[in-house]
Design a protein around this motif. Structure first.
Motif, short mmCIF file in Angstrom:
data_model
loop_
_atom_site.label_atom_id
_atom_site.label_comp_id
_atom_site.label_asym_id
_atom_site.label_seq_id
_atom_site.Cartn_x
_atom_site.Cartn_y
_atom_site.Cartn_z
N ARG A 10 -12.89 36.13 -23.39
CA ARG A 10 -13.49 37.08 -22.44
C ARG A 10 -13.93 38.36 -23.13
NH1 ARG A 10 -13.26 38.53 -16.83
NH2 ARG A 10 -13.78 40.74 -16.70
N GLN A 11 -13.08 38.88 -24.02
CA GLN A 11 -13.43 40.10 -24.74
C GLN A 11 -14.63 39.87 -25.67
OE1 GLN A 11 -9.43 40.62 -26.26
NE2 GLN A 11 -9.16 42.49 -25.03
N HIS A 73 -15.23 34.40 -16.38
CA HIS A 73 -14.03 33.59 -16.22
C HIS A 73 -13.56 33.17 -17.60
CE1 HIS A 73 -15.04 33.10 -11.93
NE2 HIS A 73 -16.27 32.85 -12.34
N GLU A 74 -12.26 32.98 -17.74
CA GLU A 74 -11.72 32.53 -19.01
C GLU A 74 -10.75 31.39 -18.77
OE1 GLU A 74 -10.44 35.09 -22.70
OE2 GLU A 74 -8.77 35.00 -21.28
N ALA A 75 -10.88 30.34 -19.58
CA ALA A 75 -9.97 29.20 -19.51
C ALA A 75 -9.75 28.69 -20.94
CB ALA A 75 -10.56 28.09 -18.64
N GLY A 76 -8.60 29.00 -21.49
CA GLY A 76 -8.32 28.58 -22.86
C GLY A 76 -9.28 29.25 -23.83
N ASP A 77 -9.99 28.45 -24.61
CA ASP A 77 -10.91 29.01 -25.61
C ASP A 77 -12.35 29.11 -25.09
OD1 ASP A 77 -11.58 26.32 -25.64
OD2 ASP A 77 -11.24 26.03 -27.77
N VAL A 78 -12.52 29.01 -23.77
CA VAL A 78 -13.86 29.07 -23.17
C VAL A 78 -13.94 30.26 -22.21
CG1 VAL A 78 -15.53 27.87 -21.70
CG2 VAL A 78 -14.18 26.58 -23.36
N ALA A 79 -15.06 30.99 -22.31
CA ALA A 79 -15.37 32.04 -21.34
C ALA A 79 -16.68 31.66 -20.67
CB ALA A 79 -15.48 33.40 -22.01
N PHE A 95 -19.23 29.86 -23.27
CA PHE A 95 -18.99 30.25 -24.66
C PHE A 95 -17.66 29.67 -25.12
CE2 PHE A 95 -21.64 33.40 -22.71
CZ PHE A 95 -22.46 33.92 -23.70
N THR A 96 -17.68 28.82 -26.13
CA THR A 96 -16.45 28.34 -26.74
C THR A 96 -16.18 29.21 -27.96
OG1 THR A 96 -16.89 26.09 -25.99
CG2 THR A 96 -15.26 26.35 -27.75
N VAL A 97 -14.97 29.78 -28.02
CA VAL A 97 -14.62 30.74 -29.06
C VAL A 97 -13.43 30.20 -29.86
CG1 VAL A 97 -13.79 33.09 -29.48
CG2 VAL A 97 -15.43 32.66 -27.64
N LYS A 98 -13.58 30.22 -31.18
CA LYS A 98 -12.50 29.85 -32.11
C LYS A 98 -12.41 30.93 -33.17
CE LYS A 98 -12.15 25.37 -30.75
NZ LYS A 98 -11.08 24.88 -29.99
N ASN A 99 -11.21 31.38 -33.45
CA ASN A 99 -11.00 32.42 -34.48
C ASN A 99 -11.89 33.63 -34.26
OD1 ASN A 99 -9.08 30.79 -35.85
ND2 ASN A 99 -10.75 29.65 -36.78
#
Length: 123
Positions: A10-11, A73-79, A95-99
């Motif tokens: 989310r950030q 909205h945020e769910a795990g590694d997805v916003a 948006f899928t976010v990793k690291n």
């Protein structure tokens, strides 16, 4: 010394909106992983940070775009970003976010409405 707290998806999307609204392609590209994919469903997928930066540079040059978040909205590694713009277009992005980097983005919006609202050619 404890590690600095990492940014949540989310950030990252909050920061993405800020940079998008600044219209700086290089700045927004910094939020993507080197091999990230940006797939706006009205267009072919764009792969790689450099190609994503070039895509944003073209888009920012073609029209004055503004992203007004409706909700994130945020769910795990997805916003998930629900957005609108000042001229009436609405859409959403996943948006899928990793690291702390975007590795995959998918956007849904009406391309015909976008072209008409921004007085761009219907090509």
């Amino acid at each position: 010394m404890p590690d600095e707290p990492s940014m949540t998806p989310r950030q990252i999307v909050d920061e993405w909106v800020k940079r998008f609204n600044e219209g700086n392609a290089a700045s927004i590209a910094e939020l993507y992983a080197e091999e990230a994919v940006n797939h706006q469903v009205t267009q072919a997928p764009v792969t790689g940070r450099a190609a994503i930066q070039a895509m944003f540079a073209r888009e920012f040059a073609a029209s004055d775009m503004v992203c007004i978040p409706e909700t994130i909205h945020e769910a795990g590694d997805v916003a998930i970003l629900e957005w609108r713009d000042p001229v009436g277009l609405r859409g959403c992005g996943f948006f899928t976010v990793k690291n702390e980097l975007i590795v995959f983005q998918r956007g849904y919006w009406d391309k015909l409405s976008f072209l008409k609202l921004h007085n761009l050619p219907l090509a």
